[in-house]
Design a protein around this motif. Structure first.
Motif, PDB file in Angstrom:
ATOM      1  N   THR A 112       0.818  -1.207   0.000  1.00  0.00           N
ATOM      2  CA  THR A 112       0.000   0.000   0.000  1.00  0.00           C
ATOM      3  C   THR A 112       0.858   1.265   0.000  1.00  0.00           C
ATOM      4  O   THR A 112       1.849   1.362   0.730  1.00  0.00           O
ATOM      5  N   THR A 113       0.465   2.231  -0.834  1.00  0.00           N
ATOM      6  CA  THR A 113       1.118   3.534  -0.864  1.00  0.00           C
ATOM      7  C   THR A 113       0.094   4.609  -0.502  1.00  0.00           C
ATOM      8  O   THR A 113      -1.119   4.371  -0.513  1.00  0.00           O
ATOM      9  N   LEU A 114       0.575   5.808  -0.197  1.00  0.00           N
ATOM     10  CA  LEU A 114      -0.318   6.910   0.141  1.00  0.00           C
ATOM     11  C   LEU A 114      -1.288   7.198  -0.992  1.00  0.00           C
ATOM     12  O   LEU A 114      -2.480   7.442  -0.758  1.00  0.00           O
ATOM     13  N   ARG A 115      -0.815   7.145  -2.210  1.00  0.00           N
ATOM     14  CA  ARG A 115      -1.685   7.466  -3.350  1.00  0.00           C
ATOM     15  C   ARG A 115      -2.844   6.485  -3.459  1.00  0.00           C
ATOM     16  O   ARG A 115      -3.932   6.857  -3.900  1.00  0.00           O
ATOM     17  N   ASP A 116      -2.652   5.234  -3.060  1.00  0.00           N
ATOM     18  CA  ASP A 116      -3.750   4.262  -3.087  1.00  0.00           C
ATOM     19  C   ASP A 116      -4.945   4.759  -2.280  1.00  0.00           C
ATOM     20  O   ASP A 116      -6.096   4.524  -2.643  1.00  0.00           O
ATOM     21  N   GLY A 117      -4.666   5.421  -1.169  1.00  0.00           N
ATOM     22  CA  GLY A 117      -5.740   5.917  -0.331  1.00  0.00           C
ATOM     23  C   GLY A 117      -6.323   7.223  -0.829  1.00  0.00           C
ATOM     24  O   GLY A 117      -7.494   7.519  -0.575  1.00  0.00           O
ATOM     25  N   ARG A 120      -7.231   7.214  -7.496  1.00  0.00           N
ATOM     26  CA  ARG A 120      -6.776   6.327  -8.562  1.00  0.00           C
ATOM     27  C   ARG A 120      -7.034   6.999  -9.904  1.00  0.00           C
ATOM     28  O   ARG A 120      -8.119   7.553 -10.128  1.00  0.00           O
ATOM     29  N   TYR A 121      -6.051   6.939 -10.777  1.00  0.00           N
ATOM     30  CA  TYR A 121      -6.162   7.535 -12.115  1.00  0.00           C
ATOM     31  C   TYR A 121      -5.899   6.454 -13.143  1.00  0.00           C
ATOM     32  O   TYR A 121      -4.811   5.875 -13.181  1.00  0.00           O
ATOM     33  N   ASP A 122      -6.892   6.163 -13.957  1.00  0.00           N
ATOM     34  CA  ASP A 122      -6.790   5.094 -14.958  1.00  0.00           C
ATOM     35  C   ASP A 122      -6.300   5.683 -16.269  1.00  0.00           C
ATOM     36  O   ASP A 122      -7.073   5.915 -17.212  1.00  0.00           O
ATOM     37  N   ALA A 123      -4.989   5.942 -16.355  1.00  0.00           N
ATOM     38  CA  ALA A 123      -4.411   6.552 -17.551  1.00  0.00           C
ATOM     39  C   ALA A 123      -4.482   5.617 -18.750  1.00  0.00           C
ATOM     40  O   ALA A 123      -4.641   6.068 -19.897  1.00  0.00           O
ATOM     41  N   ILE A 124      -4.361   4.311 -18.510  1.00  0.00           N
ATOM     42  CA  ILE A 124      -4.388   3.350 -19.623  1.00  0.00           C
ATOM     43  C   ILE A 124      -5.752   3.352 -20.289  1.00  0.00           C
ATOM     44  O   ILE A 124      -5.866   3.377 -21.528  1.00  0.00           O
ATOM     45  N   ARG A 125      -6.813   3.331 -19.486  1.00  0.00           N
ATOM     46  CA  ARG A 125      -8.156   3.346 -20.063  1.00  0.00           C
ATOM     47  C   ARG A 125      -8.413   4.641 -20.820  1.00  0.00           C
ATOM     48  O   ARG A 125      -9.025   4.654 -21.883  1.00  0.00           O
ATOM     49  N   ARG A 126      -7.904   5.752 -20.297  1.00  0.00           N
ATOM     50  CA  ARG A 126      -8.081   7.029 -20.978  1.00  0.00           C
ATOM     51  C   ARG A 126      -7.388   7.021 -22.332  1.00  0.00           C
ATOM     52  O   ARG A 126      -7.927   7.514 -23.336  1.00  0.00           O
ATOM     53  N   LEU A 127      -6.186   6.448 -22.379  1.00  0.00           N
ATOM     54  CA  LEU A 127      -5.454   6.361 -23.647  1.00  0.00           C
ATOM     55  C   LEU A 127      -6.180   5.458 -24.638  1.00  0.00           C
ATOM     56  O   LEU A 127      -6.285   5.783 -25.834  1.00  0.00           O
ATOM     57  N   GLU A 128      -6.686   4.325 -24.143  1.00  0.00           N
ATOM     58  CA  GLU A 128      -7.426   3.414 -25.025  1.00  0.00           C
ATOM     59  C   GLU A 128      -8.665   4.084 -25.596  1.00  0.00           C
ATOM     60  O   GLU A 128      -8.975   3.936 -26.793  1.00  0.00           O
ATOM     61  N   ASP A 129      -9.394   4.825 -24.757  1.00  0.00           N
ATOM     62  CA  ASP A 129     -10.593   5.515 -25.234  1.00  0.00           C
ATOM     63  C   ASP A 129     -10.238   6.585 -26.256  1.00  0.00           C
ATOM     64  O   ASP A 129     -10.960   6.787 -27.247  1.00  0.00           O
ATOM     65  N   LYS A 156     -13.897  11.138 -15.536  1.00  0.00           N
ATOM     66  CA  LYS A 156     -14.402   9.766 -15.475  1.00  0.00           C
ATOM     67  C   LYS A 156     -13.291   8.732 -15.326  1.00  0.00           C
ATOM     68  O   LYS A 156     -13.558   7.553 -15.109  1.00  0.00           O
ATOM     69  N   TYR A 157     -12.057   9.180 -15.413  1.00  0.00           N
ATOM     70  CA  TYR A 157     -10.918   8.279 -15.227  1.00  0.00           C
ATOM     71  C   TYR A 157     -10.268   8.446 -13.848  1.00  0.00           C
ATOM     72  O   TYR A 157      -9.273   7.797 -13.549  1.00  0.00           O
ATOM     73  N   LEU A 158     -10.851   9.311 -13.026  1.00  0.00           N
ATOM     74  CA  LEU A 158     -10.317   9.567 -11.693  1.00  0.00           C
ATOM     75  C   LEU A 158     -11.337   9.172 -10.635  1.00  0.00           C
ATOM     76  O   LEU A 158     -12.531   9.452 -10.783  1.00  0.00           O
ATOM     77  N   GLN A 159     -10.866   8.523  -9.581  1.00  0.00           N
ATOM     78  CA  GLN A 159     -11.741   8.165  -8.462  1.00  0.00           C
ATOM     79  C   GLN A 159     -10.991   8.359  -7.157  1.00  0.00           C
ATOM     80  O   GLN A 159      -9.883   7.853  -6.977  1.00  0.00           O
ATOM     81  N   LEU A 160     -11.607   9.103  -6.251  1.00  0.00           N
ATOM     82  CA  LEU A 160     -10.998   9.295  -4.934  1.00  0.00           C
ATOM     83  C   LEU A 160     -11.036   7.992  -4.155  1.00  0.00           C
ATOM     84  O   LEU A 160     -12.034   7.265  -4.178  1.00  0.00           O
ATOM     85  N   GLY A 161      -9.959   7.695  -3.433  1.00  0.00           N
ATOM     86  CA  GLY A 161      -9.920   6.528  -2.562  1.00  0.00           C
ATOM     87  C   GLY A 161     -10.571   6.850  -1.222  1.00  0.00           C
ATOM     88  O   GLY A 161     -11.121   7.935  -1.019  1.00  0.00           O
ATOM     89  N   PRO A 162     -10.500   5.933  -0.266  1.00  0.00           N
ATOM     90  CA  PRO A 162     -11.123   6.181   1.046  1.00  0.00           C
ATOM     91  C   PRO A 162     -10.579   7.415   1.747  1.00  0.00           C
ATOM     92  O   PRO A 162     -11.343   8.208   2.293  1.00  0.00           O
ATOM     93  N   LEU A 163      -9.258   7.585   1.735  1.00  0.00           N
ATOM     94  CA  LEU A 163      -8.651   8.751   2.366  1.00  0.00           C
ATOM     95  C   LEU A 163      -9.045  10.027   1.634  1.00  0.00           C
ATOM     96  O   LEU A 163      -9.411  11.035   2.244  1.00  0.00           O
ATOM     97  N   GLY A 164      -8.992   9.996   0.312  1.00  0.00           N
ATOM     98  CA  GLY A 164      -9.383  11.159  -0.472  1.00  0.00           C
ATOM     99  C   GLY A 164     -10.839  11.526  -0.270  1.00  0.00           C
ATOM    100  O   GLY A 164     -11.188  12.709  -0.140  1.00  0.00           O
TER     101      GLY A 164
END
Length: 348
Positions: A112-117, A120-129, A156-164
């Motif tokens: 686990t890293t701080l950014r996980d909490g 999350r940014y799904d850059a791969i899905r954004r590139l595919e789209d 739509k490619y960004l989602q806040l984690g529990p901490l965020g």
């Protein structure tokens, strides 16, 4: 109940309002409230299990006072104790008692890293789209072709984690459970310090686009939740109630410890076990488990040789209610089946 207590009150907004009038000047947060963000209600049937879990927790006076200390001081509560003693359930108890919505849970592992909490940014899905659109649409900027938006619907490619999500600026605080932080990387407690001190964090992917699109709507850790992020910064208004749990498997840096209110939950006494059983299962079950030759005595005797979790006792009582091993002569067999010690010389 003491007059200054907020936790273990009567779920009235008047008690929670005491936080606004008793705020340390050095723990003041000024995030602009997101009026459009709807925090889910614990009364929703989807959160029935969370609600019942919180309502079943029995807090003693020391636990209650330290929880309230963390509330007033806007500091994380570091809860230590053996596995199964109720550390995580305390967070659900706070949320249920104060009516603060479902607990935001962040389970920590060695990876686990701080950014996980945070997000999350799904850059791969954004590139595919983006590649798919290039095949389906006229080339951007060509004669008759549509102008492609600068932000490329990045929200739509960004989602806040529990901490965020816990730092979304709302009028009432959220309860954040950071579970088993002692299992995390050595740097994780230190990485948390700045975020927990300042009550805010930045999302670089949005900050870079702030000139063209200052406000972006992103997903959150709440089911179907959508939050508005301005200029890439998430800044809380009501500091979240942060409960960090630890099994005591490692030491934390002094800089981290001094920022926490520390609570050690001890093994429950016979009286507390009776209260827990009555709360979870019923008075008759508690009375049947009591006595010199009862299940509670067998549990306490076995716990003296090694660590046991309270839910192991509840399991044994539940089996007896189902008709299993109900004869006095069967007590040893019941104990052997349900009360394996978790640590100590007799751990099995």
């Amino acid at each position: 109940m003491k007059d200054w207590w907020i936790y273990k009150g009567d779920r009235s907004t008047d008690r929670l309002a005491r936080l606004a009038t008793h705020q340390p000047p050095w723990r003041s947060f000024d995030g602009e409230i997101d009026e459009g963000y709807a925090v889910p209600s614990l009364d929703d049937d989807r959160y029935r299990a969370d609600r019942e879990r919180g309502a079943g927790y029995i807090a003693d006076e020391n636990e209650t006072e330290l929880v309230n200390s963390a509330l007033y001081l806007r500091r994380p509560l570091l809860v230590t104790g053996v596995p199964g003693v109720g550390k995580s359930t305390l967070a659900y108890s706070i949320a249920e008692d104060l009516g603060l919505g479902p607990v935001l849970r962040w389970p920590v592992t060695s990876r686990t890293t701080l950014r996980d909490g945070l997000y999350r940014y799904d850059a791969i899905r954004r590139l595919e789209d983006a590649n798919l659109r290039r095949l389906e649409e006229p080339e951007a900027g060509a004669e008759g072709g549509p102008e492609r938006p600068v932000t490329d619907a990045i929200g739509k490619y960004l989602q806040l984690g529990p901490l965020g999500t816990a730092f979304i600026p709302t009028k009432r605080p959220r309860v954040l459970l950071i579970d088993e932080i002692d299992k995390g990387d050595l740097d994780l407690p230190g990485d948390l310090l700045t975020v927990l001190d300042e009550g805010r964090f930045d999302i670089p992917e949005l900050a870079r686009l702030a000139e063209h699109s200052p406000t972006v709507t992103v997903g959150t850790d709440d089911e179907d939740g959508r939050a508005r992020i301005t200029r890439g910064r998430v800044a809380c208004r009501a500091f979240p109630i942060v409960v960090l749990t630890s099994n005591g498997e490692r030491e934390f840096p002094p800089a981290f410890l001094r920022r926490c209110i520390r609570l050690t939950i001890a093994d429950p006494s016979r009286e507390k076990l009776l209260s827990i059983i009555e709360q979870r299962i019923g008075r008759e079950a508690a009375e049947a488990a009591d006595g010199e030759d009862g299940v509670i005595s067998a549990f306490l005797k076995r716990r003296a040789t090694g660590s046991l979790a309270t839910d192991q006792l509840l399991n044994a009582i539940q089996l007896r209610l189902a008709g299993a091993w109900t004869a006095p002569a069967d007590l040893d067999r019941l104990t052997g089946a349900t009360m394996h010690t978790l640590s100590g010389p007799d751990a099995t």
